[in-house]
Design an enzyme around this catalytic site. Structure first.
Site, PDB file in Angstrom:
ATOM      1  N   SER A   9       0.856  -1.187   0.000  1.00  0.00           N
ATOM      2  CA  SER A   9       0.000   0.000   0.000  1.00  0.00           C
ATOM      3  C   SER A   9       0.893   1.238   0.000  1.00  0.00           C
ATOM      4  O   SER A   9       0.411   2.352   0.066  1.00  0.00           O
ATOM      5  CB  SER A   9      -0.867  -0.004   1.268  1.00  0.00           C
ATOM      6  N   GLY A  12       6.012   4.670  -1.770  1.00  0.00           N
ATOM      7  CA  GLY A  12       7.444   4.926  -1.596  1.00  0.00           C
ATOM      8  C   GLY A  12       8.237   3.658  -1.833  1.00  0.00           C
ATOM      9  O   GLY A  12       9.278   3.657  -2.508  1.00  0.00           O
ATOM     10  N   LYS A  13       7.739   2.542  -1.307  1.00  0.00           N
ATOM     11  CA  LYS A  13       8.406   1.240  -1.530  1.00  0.00           C
ATOM     12  C   LYS A  13       8.394   0.902  -3.015  1.00  0.00           C
ATOM     13  O   LYS A  13       9.387   0.433  -3.573  1.00  0.00           O
ATOM     14  CB  LYS A  13       7.654   0.115  -0.795  1.00  0.00           C
ATOM     15  N   GLU A  37      -1.752  -8.194   8.261  1.00  0.00           N
ATOM     16  CA  GLU A  37      -0.453  -8.490   8.879  1.00  0.00           C
ATOM     17  C   GLU A  37      -0.673  -9.038  10.280  1.00  0.00           C
ATOM     18  O   GLU A  37      -1.256  -8.374  11.124  1.00  0.00           O
ATOM     19  CB  GLU A  37       0.414  -7.220   8.935  1.00  0.00           C
ATOM     20  N   ASP A  66       8.205  -6.305   4.239  1.00  0.00           N
ATOM     21  CA  ASP A  66       7.801  -5.809   5.547  1.00  0.00           C
ATOM     22  C   ASP A  66       9.035  -5.210   6.205  1.00  0.00           C
ATOM     23  O   ASP A  66      10.078  -5.862   6.279  1.00  0.00           O
ATOM     24  CB  ASP A  66       7.201  -6.928   6.414  1.00  0.00           C
ATOM     25  N   PHE A 142      10.106   8.597   2.396  1.00  0.00           N
ATOM     26  CA  PHE A 142       8.780   8.406   2.992  1.00  0.00           C
ATOM     27  C   PHE A 142       8.958   7.948   4.437  1.00  0.00           C
ATOM     28  O   PHE A 142      10.093   7.727   4.898  1.00  0.00           O
ATOM     29  CB  PHE A 142       7.963   7.395   2.177  1.00  0.00           C
ATOM     30  N   ASP A 145      11.956   8.437   7.095  1.00  0.00           N
ATOM     31  CA  ASP A 145      13.174   8.941   6.440  1.00  0.00           C
ATOM     32  C   ASP A 145      13.663  10.305   6.957  1.00  0.00           C
ATOM     33  O   ASP A 145      14.874  10.505   7.060  1.00  0.00           O
ATOM     34  CB  ASP A 145      12.982   9.005   4.918  1.00  0.00           C
ATOM     35  N   LYS A 165      19.975   6.625  -1.530  1.00  0.00           N
ATOM     36  CA  LYS A 165      19.331   5.884  -0.429  1.00  0.00           C
ATOM     37  C   LYS A 165      19.341   4.389  -0.762  1.00  0.00           C
ATOM     38  O   LYS A 165      19.738   3.563   0.062  1.00  0.00           O
ATOM     39  CB  LYS A 165      17.883   6.370  -0.201  1.00  0.00           C
TER      40      LYS A 165
HETATM   41  P1  ITT Z   1       2.832  -2.260   3.182  1.00  0.00           P
HETATM   42  O1  ITT Z   1       1.500  -2.113   2.532  1.00  0.00           O
HETATM   43  O2  ITT Z   1       3.897  -2.662   2.208  1.00  0.00           O
HETATM   44  O3  ITT Z   1       2.822  -3.121   4.424  1.00  0.00           O
HETATM   45  P2  ITT Z   1       3.539  -0.162   5.042  1.00  0.00           P
HETATM   46  O4  ITT Z   1       3.811   1.308   4.838  1.00  0.00           O
HETATM   47  O5  ITT Z   1       2.507  -0.548   6.042  1.00  0.00           O
HETATM   48  O6  ITT Z   1       3.242  -0.775   3.613  1.00  0.00           O
HETATM   49  P3  ITT Z   1       5.599  -1.635   6.547  1.00  0.00           P
HETATM   50  O7  ITT Z   1       4.596  -2.192   7.481  1.00  0.00           O
HETATM   51  O8  ITT Z   1       6.587  -2.545   5.942  1.00  0.00           O
HETATM   52  O9  ITT Z   1       4.910  -0.843   5.347  1.00  0.00           O
HETATM   53  O10 ITT Z   1       6.468  -0.464   7.162  1.00  0.00           O
HETATM   54  C1  ITT Z   1       6.436  -0.106   8.486  1.00  0.00           C
HETATM   55  C2  ITT Z   1       6.615   1.376   8.612  1.00  0.00           C
HETATM   56  O11 ITT Z   1       7.995   1.692   8.465  1.00  0.00           O
HETATM   57  C3  ITT Z   1       5.831   2.186   7.605  1.00  0.00           C
HETATM   58  O12 ITT Z   1       5.172   3.232   8.279  1.00  0.00           O
HETATM   59  C4  ITT Z   1       6.865   2.719   6.669  1.00  0.00           C
HETATM   60  O13 ITT Z   1       6.539   4.018   6.211  1.00  0.00           O
HETATM   61  C5  ITT Z   1       8.134   2.731   7.518  1.00  0.00           C
HETATM   62  N1  ITT Z   1       9.260   2.420   6.645  1.00  0.00           N
HETATM   63  C6  ITT Z   1       9.513   1.259   6.008  1.00  0.00           C
HETATM   64  N2  ITT Z   1      10.573   1.389   5.203  1.00  0.00           N
HETATM   65  C7  ITT Z   1      11.004   2.656   5.340  1.00  0.00           C
HETATM   66  C8  ITT Z   1      12.018   3.401   4.746  1.00  0.00           C
HETATM   67  O14 ITT Z   1      12.826   2.881   3.827  1.00  0.00           O
HETATM   68  N3  ITT Z   1      12.155   4.674   5.109  1.00  0.00           N
HETATM   69  C9  ITT Z   1      11.328   5.235   6.014  1.00  0.00           C
HETATM   70  N4  ITT Z   1      10.332   4.618   6.610  1.00  0.00           N
HETATM   71  C10 ITT Z   1      10.159   3.330   6.263  1.00  0.00           C
END
Ligand code: ITT
Length: 183
Positions: A9, A12-13, A37, A66, A142, A145, A165
């Site tokens: 969702s 940024g990923k 999850e 994740d 995002f 960061d 990054k």
């Molecule tokens: P999914 O749908 O892929 O699960 P999500 O945003 O919920 O998206 P996660 O549970 O993997 O993703 O991420 C946990 C939190 O950590 C989420 O709020 C991200 O924004 C943050 N996060 C993950 N990777 C990051 C990065 O590279 N830089 C900054 N924040 C990051």
């Protein structure tokens, strides 16, 4: 180009996966599937369970990521609860929790699960060590960061161009390991 779907969702990923995998010959499509999850102690357990759910929906050729931010002074919090912590506390709330703390070390971890037809599933994790800086800095990236700087770096991830990054981040390293295993 081999097509693979990123289930997330988080746009940024998606941007980071595209930037890293397209030069390696993968066309990364976005599949915004809602996957529940589970509450677990590790990112790996969450990924393995998500993969099971996605396979049950007969989806093929997909990647799940994740991630979490583990802060030493908070005994690893927010860790597996990073998504919830970002929604509720945000970067400002995390900075507040660390007010007056001497130790600001932290690490981002990223667990990637990949399921491609005709291959064994791959689940792997990588980390990026660093620290929580004093205030929010930067417009890029995002999530957390703006408050995270990698070890030996003055700039936060939000102050770095995406390719820089990706070169050092938890996700960038995980994508590189994945690409190595897929070769
Ligand atoms: P999914 O749908 O892929 O699960 P999500 O945003 O919920 O998206 P996660 O549970 O993997 O993703 O991420 C946990 C939190 O950590 C989420 O709020 C991200 O924004 C943050 N996060 C993950 N990777 C990051 C990065 O590279 N830089 C900054 N924040 C990051």
């Amino acid at each position: 180009m081999r097509k693979v779907q990123l289930i997330t969702s988080n746009l940024g990923k998606l941007k980071e996966f595209r930037a890293a995998l397209e030069p390696l010959g993968y066309d990364v499509a976005h599949l915004p599937l809602e996957v529940e999850e589970i509450q677990a102690d590790t990112l790996e357990e969450v990924v393995v369970d998500c993969m099971r759910q996605v396979r049950a929906l007969k989806v093929k050729d997909f990647i799940i990521d994740d991630s979490g931010l583990f802060v030493d002074a908070l005994k690893g919090f927010p860790g597996v609860y990073s998504s919830y912590a970002l929604r509720t506390l945000g970067c400002e709330g995390l900075l507040k929790l660390l007010e007056g703390a001497d130790k600001r070390t932290a690490r981002f971890e990223c667990c990637v699960g990949c399921s491609l037809e005709g291959r064994e599933d791959i689940v792997l994790s990588e980390a990026c060590e660093g620290r929580i800086v004093q205030g929010m800095r930067g417009q890029g990236g995002f999530g957390f960061d703006p408050v995270f700087a990698a070890k030996g770096e003055e700039r936060t991830f939000a102050e770095m161009p995406l390719d820089e990054k990706n070169a050092i981040s938890h996700r960038g390293k995980a994508i590189k390991s994945l690409a190595r295993q897929l070769r």
